[in-house]
Design a protein around this motif. Structure first.
Motif, PDB file in Angstrom:
ATOM      1  N   TRP A 329       0.662  -1.239   0.059  1.00  7.11           N
ATOM      2  CA  TRP A 329      -0.070   0.141  -0.100  1.00  7.11           C
ATOM      3  C   TRP A 329       0.892   1.340  -0.080  1.00  7.11           C
ATOM      4  CZ3 TRP A 329       0.080   3.579   4.093  1.00  7.11           C
ATOM      5  CH2 TRP A 329       0.646   3.139   5.196  1.00  7.11           C
ATOM      6  N   GLN A 330       1.983   1.248   0.682  1.00  6.89           N
ATOM      7  CA  GLN A 330       3.048   2.539   0.644  1.00  6.89           C
ATOM      8  C   GLN A 330       3.642   2.671  -0.644  1.00  6.89           C
ATOM      9  OE1 GLN A 330       5.382   0.772   3.949  1.00  6.89           O
ATOM     10  NE2 GLN A 330       4.627   2.223   5.379  1.00  6.89           N
ATOM     11  N   GLU A 331       3.872   1.297  -1.373  1.00  5.74           N
ATOM     12  CA  GLU A 331       4.562   1.552  -2.695  1.00  5.74           C
ATOM     13  C   GLU A 331       3.642   2.069  -3.830  1.00  5.74           C
ATOM     14  OE1 GLU A 331       7.537  -0.615  -3.206  1.00  5.74           O
ATOM     15  OE2 GLU A 331       7.818   0.652  -5.124  1.00  5.74           O
ATOM     16  N   LEU A 332       2.072   1.786  -3.569  1.00  3.43           N
ATOM     17  CA  LEU A 332       1.246   2.247  -4.434  1.00  3.43           C
ATOM     18  C   LEU A 332       1.193   3.947  -4.321  1.00  3.43           C
ATOM     19  CD1 LEU A 332      -1.048   1.195  -6.362  1.00  3.43           C
ATOM     20  CD2 LEU A 332      -2.574   1.867  -4.332  1.00  3.43           C
ATOM     21  N   ILE A 333       1.239   4.293  -3.182  1.00  5.58           N
ATOM     22  CA  ILE A 333       1.403   5.779  -2.972  1.00  5.58           C
ATOM     23  C   ILE A 333       2.743   6.252  -3.401  1.00  5.58           C
ATOM     24  CG2 ILE A 333       1.256   7.692  -1.257  1.00  5.58           C
ATOM     25  CD1 ILE A 333      -0.564   5.870   0.535  1.00  5.58           C
ATOM     26  N   LEU A 334       3.839   5.763  -3.238  1.00  6.91           N
ATOM     27  CA  LEU A 334       4.993   6.164  -3.868  1.00  6.91           C
ATOM     28  C   LEU A 334       5.006   6.263  -5.330  1.00  6.91           C
ATOM     29  CD1 LEU A 334       7.821   4.098  -1.717  1.00  6.91           C
ATOM     30  CD2 LEU A 334       7.125   6.603  -1.320  1.00  6.91           C
ATOM     31  N   SER A 335       4.335   5.291  -5.877  1.00  6.52           N
ATOM     32  CA  SER A 335       4.071   5.525  -7.484  1.00  6.52           C
ATOM     33  C   SER A 335       3.370   6.596  -7.723  1.00  6.52           C
ATOM     34  CB  SER A 335       3.534   4.335  -8.069  1.00  6.52           C
ATOM     35  OG  SER A 335       3.624   3.018  -7.348  1.00  6.52           O
ATOM     36  N   GLN A 336       2.255   7.011  -7.067  1.00  7.01           N
ATOM     37  CA  GLN A 336       1.426   8.166  -7.306  1.00  7.01           C
ATOM     38  C   GLN A 336       2.347   9.429  -7.063  1.00  7.01           C
ATOM     39  OE1 GLN A 336      -1.664   7.612  -4.430  1.00  7.01           O
ATOM     40  NE2 GLN A 336      -2.706   5.970  -5.572  1.00  7.01           N
ATOM     41  N   LEU A 364       8.177  10.271   2.978  1.00  5.22           N
ATOM     42  CA  LEU A 364       8.398   9.991   4.452  1.00  5.22           C
ATOM     43  C   LEU A 364       7.271   9.674   5.331  1.00  5.22           C
ATOM     44  CD1 LEU A 364      11.073  10.804   3.235  1.00  5.22           C
ATOM     45  CD2 LEU A 364      11.746  11.904   5.620  1.00  5.22           C
ATOM     46  N   ARG A 365       6.051  10.717   4.957  1.00  4.78           N
ATOM     47  CA  ARG A 365       5.029  10.462   6.229  1.00  4.78           C
ATOM     48  C   ARG A 365       4.312   9.129   5.921  1.00  4.78           C
ATOM     49  NH1 ARG A 365       2.272  16.502   5.550  1.00  4.78           N
ATOM     50  NH2 ARG A 365       3.241  17.399   7.510  1.00  4.78           N
ATOM     51  N   VAL A 366       4.268   8.730   4.770  1.00  9.61           N
ATOM     52  CA  VAL A 366       3.504   7.540   4.465  1.00  9.61           C
ATOM     53  C   VAL A 366       4.455   6.402   4.809  1.00  9.61           C
ATOM     54  CG1 VAL A 366       2.896   6.024   2.709  1.00  9.61           C
ATOM     55  CG2 VAL A 366       2.244   8.541   2.748  1.00  9.61           C
ATOM     56  N   VAL A 367       5.772   6.339   4.477  1.00  9.93           N
ATOM     57  CA  VAL A 367       6.488   5.123   4.811  1.00  9.93           C
ATOM     58  C   VAL A 367       6.865   5.033   6.393  1.00  9.93           C
ATOM     59  CG1 VAL A 367       8.752   4.022   4.355  1.00  9.93           C
ATOM     60  CG2 VAL A 367       7.494   5.186   2.472  1.00  9.93           C
ATOM     61  N   LEU A 368       6.981   5.986   7.027  1.00 11.37           N
ATOM     62  CA  LEU A 368       7.174   5.906   8.630  1.00 11.37           C
ATOM     63  C   LEU A 368       5.695   6.049   9.191  1.00 11.37           C
ATOM     64  CD1 LEU A 368       9.755   8.664   9.003  1.00 11.37           C
ATOM     65  CD2 LEU A 368      10.157   6.289   9.106  1.00 11.37           C
ATOM     66  N   THR A 374      -5.358   5.482   8.334  1.00 10.16           N
ATOM     67  CA  THR A 374      -5.149   6.833   8.925  1.00 10.16           C
ATOM     68  C   THR A 374      -4.584   7.629   7.498  1.00 10.16           C
ATOM     69  OG1 THR A 374      -4.291   6.257  11.013  1.00 10.16           O
ATOM     70  CG2 THR A 374      -4.030   8.505  10.315  1.00 10.16           C
ATOM     71  N   VAL A 375      -3.798   6.996   6.734  1.00 11.79           N
ATOM     72  CA  VAL A 375      -3.111   7.467   5.642  1.00 11.79           C
ATOM     73  C   VAL A 375      -4.200   7.654   4.652  1.00 11.79           C
ATOM     74  CG1 VAL A 375      -1.338   7.058   3.752  1.00 11.79           C
ATOM     75  CG2 VAL A 375      -0.804   6.508   6.102  1.00 11.79           C
ATOM     76  N   GLN A 376      -4.981   6.595   4.489  1.00 12.28           N
ATOM     77  CA  GLN A 376      -6.105   6.786   3.289  1.00 12.28           C
ATOM     78  C   GLN A 376      -7.165   7.695   3.617  1.00 12.28           C
ATOM     79  OE1 GLN A 376      -7.194   2.690   2.982  1.00 12.28           O
ATOM     80  NE2 GLN A 376      -5.773   2.215   1.225  1.00 12.28           N
ATOM     81  N   LYS A 377      -7.026   8.375   4.977  1.00  8.06           N
ATOM     82  CA  LYS A 377      -7.941   9.428   5.117  1.00  8.06           C
ATOM     83  C   LYS A 377      -7.598  10.807   4.257  1.00  8.06           C
ATOM     84  CE  LYS A 377      -9.338   8.317   9.974  1.00  8.06           C
ATOM     85  NZ  LYS A 377      -8.769   8.434  11.323  1.00  8.06           N
ATOM     86  N   SER A 381      -2.124  16.029  -1.717  1.00 10.02           N
ATOM     87  CA  SER A 381      -1.634  17.290  -1.428  1.00 10.02           C
ATOM     88  C   SER A 381      -1.601  17.668   0.049  1.00 10.02           C
ATOM     89  CB  SER A 381      -2.652  18.376  -2.218  1.00 10.02           C
ATOM     90  OG  SER A 381      -4.047  18.344  -1.864  1.00 10.02           O
ATOM     91  N   THR A 382      -2.471  16.881   0.817  1.00 10.16           N
ATOM     92  CA  THR A 382      -2.372  17.254   2.366  1.00 10.16           C
ATOM     93  C   THR A 382      -0.972  16.659   2.908  1.00 10.16           C
ATOM     94  OG1 THR A 382      -4.631  17.229   2.317  1.00 10.16           O
ATOM     95  CG2 THR A 382      -3.606  16.914   4.429  1.00 10.16           C
ATOM     96  N   LEU A 383      -0.828  15.536   2.179  1.00  9.36           N
ATOM     97  CA  LEU A 383       0.226  14.596   2.791  1.00  9.36           C
ATOM     98  C   LEU A 383       1.659  15.475   2.309  1.00  9.36           C
ATOM     99  CD1 LEU A 383      -0.900  10.873   2.011  1.00  9.36           C
ATOM    100  CD2 LEU A 383      -0.556  11.994   4.229  1.00  9.36           C
ATOM    101  N   LYS A 384       1.638  16.138   1.136  1.00  5.25           N
ATOM    102  CA  LYS A 384       2.712  16.675   0.612  1.00  5.25           C
ATOM    103  C   LYS A 384       3.155  17.822   1.552  1.00  5.25           C
ATOM    104  CE  LYS A 384       2.869  15.809  -4.063  1.00  5.25           C
ATOM    105  NZ  LYS A 384       2.160  16.401  -5.366  1.00  5.25           N
ATOM    106  N   SER A 385       2.070  18.729   2.009  1.00  5.22           N
ATOM    107  CA  SER A 385       2.234  20.113   2.537  1.00  5.22           C
ATOM    108  C   SER A 385       2.763  20.057   4.017  1.00  5.22           C
ATOM    109  CB  SER A 385       0.811  20.721   2.739  1.00  5.22           C
ATOM    110  OG  SER A 385       0.860  21.784   3.308  1.00  5.22           O
ATOM    111  N   LEU A 386       3.907  20.808   3.938  1.00  8.65           N
ATOM    112  CA  LEU A 386       4.435  21.125   5.428  1.00  8.65           C
ATOM    113  C   LEU A 386       3.612  22.081   6.301  1.00  8.65           C
ATOM    114  CD1 LEU A 386       8.376  21.828   5.021  1.00  8.65           C
ATOM    115  CD2 LEU A 386       7.031  19.792   6.195  1.00  8.65           C
TER     116      LEU A 386
END
Ligand SMILES: C[S@@+](CC[C@H](N)C(=O)[O-])C[C@H]1O[C@@H](n2cnc3c(N)ncnc32)[C@H](O)[C@@H]1O
Length: 472
Positions: A329-336, A364-368, A374-377, A381-386
């Motif tokens: 599931w993390q690999e999938l997000i890394l491909s996205q 980093l957020r996803v792999v850690l 929780t991640v799928q919520k 663009s939210t996950l990318k934002s500092l």
């Protein structure tokens, strides 16, 4: 990432087209014609308070205001026939043939061919302009090999090598094309063109041309083309400019004219400054031959690499990171995020306006995180934002920032020298290209240190919130 192992390629061993220059403002001819008078004579307008003057030791010549100028004042107007362009209407088939061999990213060489042609032409219309151009440029293709190595930063070394190789190959291409040309159709008036003269022309264009609306295409839309703007290109750069370029139709001729307008009120003796663009120091050095201190757009490039991130994460005290073997599931997000898959883009950057490239923050957020629900919520663009605080939890963001700080430490360690060493070399009196190379690498290290400071502040803030929550 820093390195000093790249095989060097430099143009300094080649014979320059012109004699070597010593002063930074040295021009093609010792006493060129008066540029302001030429522009005015050709139907242009130059505000009476403007003058060309030597500005400091390293900025070369520039335009200065001899008296205060109010905001909004027209400072320079160039009629349509004064800018130097390479258009599709060019009659020279050899020039067109050569222009087609130039990759798009080295667009400056294309206009450079036209510049070389006009430089070689006896009685060229643009001679009053061309003779006022600098004789040499401080761009790294002209650095001695030792100073190219002194840059200590692999992505830039790669670009410098690429340009040098292109110029050496293109020299052969030009020689082949000119071998069968009759003297009366020789595009450079029978003069020999080598990698050094091609490098001069490419640098003259990259450091002075502006991309503006040019010809209309088949659909009648105006397309952006690079142009050399006589006199306007005497303006130096600032991120806080007091002037800007405007293009508008001349109501008499219905042709496009180029203007410089005062963006702010200009005081007596102030230099006229334009913004060349929100560029990092790689572009400033490669194209313009200077480096900006504390450049807010400077950044460093890293490779997204699982093993490196595992090492950084472990060094940061994060338990069992799995960047080398992410879950499906993390690999999938890394491909996205285009950090995995068949043709990933593994170049990520630190610094600049974003501080940390969003794709790297999200990865980093996803792999850690171990919590797929929780991640799928959250969307990418939210996950990318500092700016979004700890979407996957405070502990997750603390681990992310600590890993990034450790990554910065690794990146700093790749530089063979410390800032202190560089500064003492500068104090000993390094000159010319050595000084520029050292300044450049100091700035790269400063970018990393600034990112580390920013991330440390974030860790501190989150840690205090974590403690407060635990106590509350
Ligand atoms: C468009 S020309 C400006 C006129 C130029 N100074 C000259 O002597 O002809 C751009 C060049 O000016 C110099 N320059 C412009 N802005 C600068 C700055 N902020 N700091 C240092 N050099 C600058 C660099 O050599 C750059 O390649």
């Amino acid at each position: 990432m820093a390195t000093s192992k790249t095989v060097m390629c430099s143009l300094t061993h080649l014979r320059p087209l012109t004699c070597a220059a010593s002063a930074s403002a040295s021009r093609i001819v010792p006493y060129p014609p008066d540029l302001i008078k030429w522009v005015t004579r050709e139907g242009g307008f130059v505000h009476r308070a403007l003058d060309i003057a030597q500005l400091g030791s390293s900025n070369g010549l520039g335009l200065v205001a001899k008296e205060p100028i109010p905001r909004g004042t027209d400072l320079i107007v160039l009629p349509h026939h004064l800018p130097l362009r390479f258009t599709t209407l060019e009659h020279d088939p050899v020039l067109h043939h050569l222009a087609r061999q130039i990759p798009e990213e080295l667009w400056a060489m294309k206009l450079g061919l036209k510049l070389l042609q006009e430089r070689a032409k006896v009685g060229s219309f643009w001679w009053p302009y061309i003779s006022n151009l600098p004789e040499t440029y401080t761009v790294p293709i002209f650095f001695p090999g030792e100073d190219i190595k002194n840059l200590h930063y692999a992505p830039l070394l790669h670009q410098v090598n690429k340009r040098c190789r292109f110029l050496l190959d293109f020299e052969q291409e030009v020689k082949r094309a000119l071998a069968s040309v009759k003297p009366d159709s020789h595009p450079f008036g029978g003069q020999e063109v080598d990698a050094s003269s091609l490098g001069w022309a490419m640098s003259a264009v990259s450091s002075r041309a502006f991309r503006l609306y040019g010809e209309k295409d088949q659909n009648g839309d105006r397309i952006h083309i690079p142009m050399m703007l006589p006199l306007i290109d005497m303006c130096n750069h600032s991120f806080n400019p007091n002037a800007r370029i405007v293009q508008e139709e001349d109501t008499d001729t219905m042709k496009m004219q180029v203007k410089v307008v005062a963006e702010t009120a200009i005081k007596e003796d102030d230099p006229l400054l334009l913004c060349y663009g929100c560029l990092n120091n790689d572009f400033f050095l490669l194209d313009y031959g200077f480096v900006i201190h504390s450049n807010p757009f400077d950044c460093i490039e890293l490779k997204y690499d699982g093993a490196l991130l595992d090492a950084a994460s472990t060094a940061a005290g994060v338990s069992s990171p799995n960047f080398s073997a992410p879950a499906p599931w993390q690999e999938l997000i890394l491909s996205q995020l285009n950090l995995s898959g068949e043709t990933p883009d593994l170049k990520v950057s630190l610094g600049g306006q974003e501080t940390v490239e969003g794709r790297l923050v999200a990865a980093l957020r996803v792999v850690l995180s171990s919590n797929v629900e929780t991640v799928q919520k959250y969307d990418l663009s939210t996950l990318k934002s500092l700016d979004v605080e700890a979407p996957l939890g405070v502990a997750n963001d603390i681990a992310v920032f600590r890993t990034l700080i450790a990554l910065c430490v690794i990146a700093l360690e790749h530089f063979p020298t410390k800032i202190m060493d560089d500064e003492s070399l500068l104090k000993q009196g390094a000159s010319g290209s050595t000084e520029l190379a050292i300044q450049y690498r100091i700035q790269k290290k400063c970018v990393i240190i600034d990112v580390m400071k920013n991330l440390s502040r974030r860790v501190k803030l989150l840690s205090s919130k974590e403690t407060a929550t635990a106590e509350g």
